[in-house]
Design a protein around this motif. Structure first.
Motif, PDB file in Angstrom:
ATOM      1  N   ALA A  75      -4.322   0.412  -3.505  1.00  0.00           N
ATOM      2  CA  ALA A  75      -5.152   1.916  -4.231  1.00  0.00           C
ATOM      3  C   ALA A  75      -4.762   2.823  -3.534  1.00  0.00           C
ATOM      4  O   ALA A  75      -3.686   4.036  -4.015  1.00  0.00           O
ATOM      5  CB  ALA A  75      -6.453   1.539  -4.448  1.00  0.00           C
ATOM      6  N   ARG A  76      -4.838   2.937  -2.451  1.00  0.00           N
ATOM      7  CA  ARG A  76      -4.120   3.787  -0.812  1.00  0.00           C
ATOM      8  C   ARG A  76      -2.825   4.122  -1.005  1.00  0.00           C
ATOM      9  O   ARG A  76      -2.583   5.234  -1.413  1.00  0.00           O
ATOM     10  CB  ARG A  76      -5.091   3.688   0.700  1.00  0.00           C
ATOM     11  N   ARG A  77      -2.339   2.559  -1.129  1.00  0.00           N
ATOM     12  CA  ARG A  77      -0.792   3.169  -1.299  1.00  0.00           C
ATOM     13  C   ARG A  77       0.018   4.271  -2.154  1.00  0.00           C
ATOM     14  O   ARG A  77       0.391   4.834  -2.726  1.00  0.00           O
ATOM     15  CB  ARG A  77       0.085   1.981  -0.640  1.00  0.00           C
ATOM     16  N   HIS A  78      -1.111   3.970  -3.437  1.00  0.00           N
ATOM     17  CA  HIS A  78      -0.694   4.560  -4.670  1.00  0.00           C
ATOM     18  C   HIS A  78      -0.750   6.047  -5.178  1.00  0.00           C
ATOM     19  O   HIS A  78      -0.133   6.614  -5.265  1.00  0.00           O
ATOM     20  CB  HIS A  78      -1.287   3.330  -5.908  1.00  0.00           C
ATOM     21  N   ALA A  79      -1.794   6.222  -4.270  1.00  0.00           N
ATOM     22  CA  ALA A  79      -2.843   7.618  -3.886  1.00  0.00           C
ATOM     23  C   ALA A  79      -1.830   8.034  -3.109  1.00  0.00           C
ATOM     24  O   ALA A  79      -0.904   9.544  -3.940  1.00  0.00           O
ATOM     25  CB  ALA A  79      -4.013   7.212  -3.550  1.00  0.00           C
ATOM     26  N   ALA A  80      -1.550   7.325  -2.203  1.00  0.00           N
ATOM     27  CA  ALA A  80       0.027   8.054  -1.010  1.00  0.00           C
ATOM     28  C   ALA A  80       1.093   8.953  -1.996  1.00  0.00           C
ATOM     29  O   ALA A  80       2.159   9.205  -1.838  1.00  0.00           O
ATOM     30  CB  ALA A  80      -0.294   7.289  -0.060  1.00  0.00           C
ATOM     31  N   ARG A 104      -9.401 -10.323  -1.934  1.00  0.00           N
ATOM     32  CA  ARG A 104      -8.850 -10.439  -2.927  1.00  0.00           C
ATOM     33  C   ARG A 104      -9.306  -8.332  -2.750  1.00  0.00           C
ATOM     34  O   ARG A 104      -8.416  -7.587  -3.274  1.00  0.00           O
ATOM     35  CB  ARG A 104      -9.707 -10.726  -4.290  1.00  0.00           C
ATOM     36  N   THR A 105     -10.413  -8.459  -2.466  1.00  0.00           N
ATOM     37  CA  THR A 105     -10.840  -7.129  -2.283  1.00  0.00           C
ATOM     38  C   THR A 105     -10.230  -5.640  -1.317  1.00  0.00           C
ATOM     39  O   THR A 105      -9.928  -4.251  -1.808  1.00  0.00           O
ATOM     40  CB  THR A 105     -12.351  -6.166  -1.917  1.00  0.00           C
ATOM     41  N   ARG A 106      -9.827  -6.409  -0.437  1.00  0.00           N
ATOM     42  CA  ARG A 106      -8.979  -5.309   0.894  1.00  0.00           C
ATOM     43  C   ARG A 106      -7.435  -5.367   0.027  1.00  0.00           C
ATOM     44  O   ARG A 106      -7.148  -4.148   0.292  1.00  0.00           O
ATOM     45  CB  ARG A 106      -9.572  -6.419   1.914  1.00  0.00           C
ATOM     46  N   ALA A 107      -6.878  -6.485  -0.637  1.00  0.00           N
ATOM     47  CA  ALA A 107      -5.739  -6.359  -0.996  1.00  0.00           C
ATOM     48  C   ALA A 107      -5.477  -5.352  -2.222  1.00  0.00           C
ATOM     49  O   ALA A 107      -4.346  -4.380  -1.804  1.00  0.00           O
ATOM     50  CB  ALA A 107      -4.958  -7.751  -1.284  1.00  0.00           C
TER      51      ALA A 107
END
Length: 62
Positions: A35-40, A27-30
């Protein structure tokens, strides 16, 4: 002798803890990936809005 092959309550608890820890890690990895996709996406949207602002500004001046 068959009783030794069966998992004890402690073995079952250890197994459950291991499964819970694995689920938390997954769950943490997901969440980190999201979060990375959202920032991009946020960065790309900011670039797009800035480009639109430039287009609008050039249209207003001319």
């Amino acid at each position: 002798m068959a009783d030794q092959d069966e998992p004890t309550a402690l073995d079952r608890i250890d197994g459950a803890i291991a499964r819970i820890e694995a689920a938390v890690a997954a769950r943490t990895r997901a969440a980190n990936a999201l979060a990375r996709r959202h920032a991009a996406l946020k960065s790309r949207m900011a670039e797009a809005v800035a480009a639109l602002d430039d287009v609008i500004a050039r249209g207003s001046v001319g």
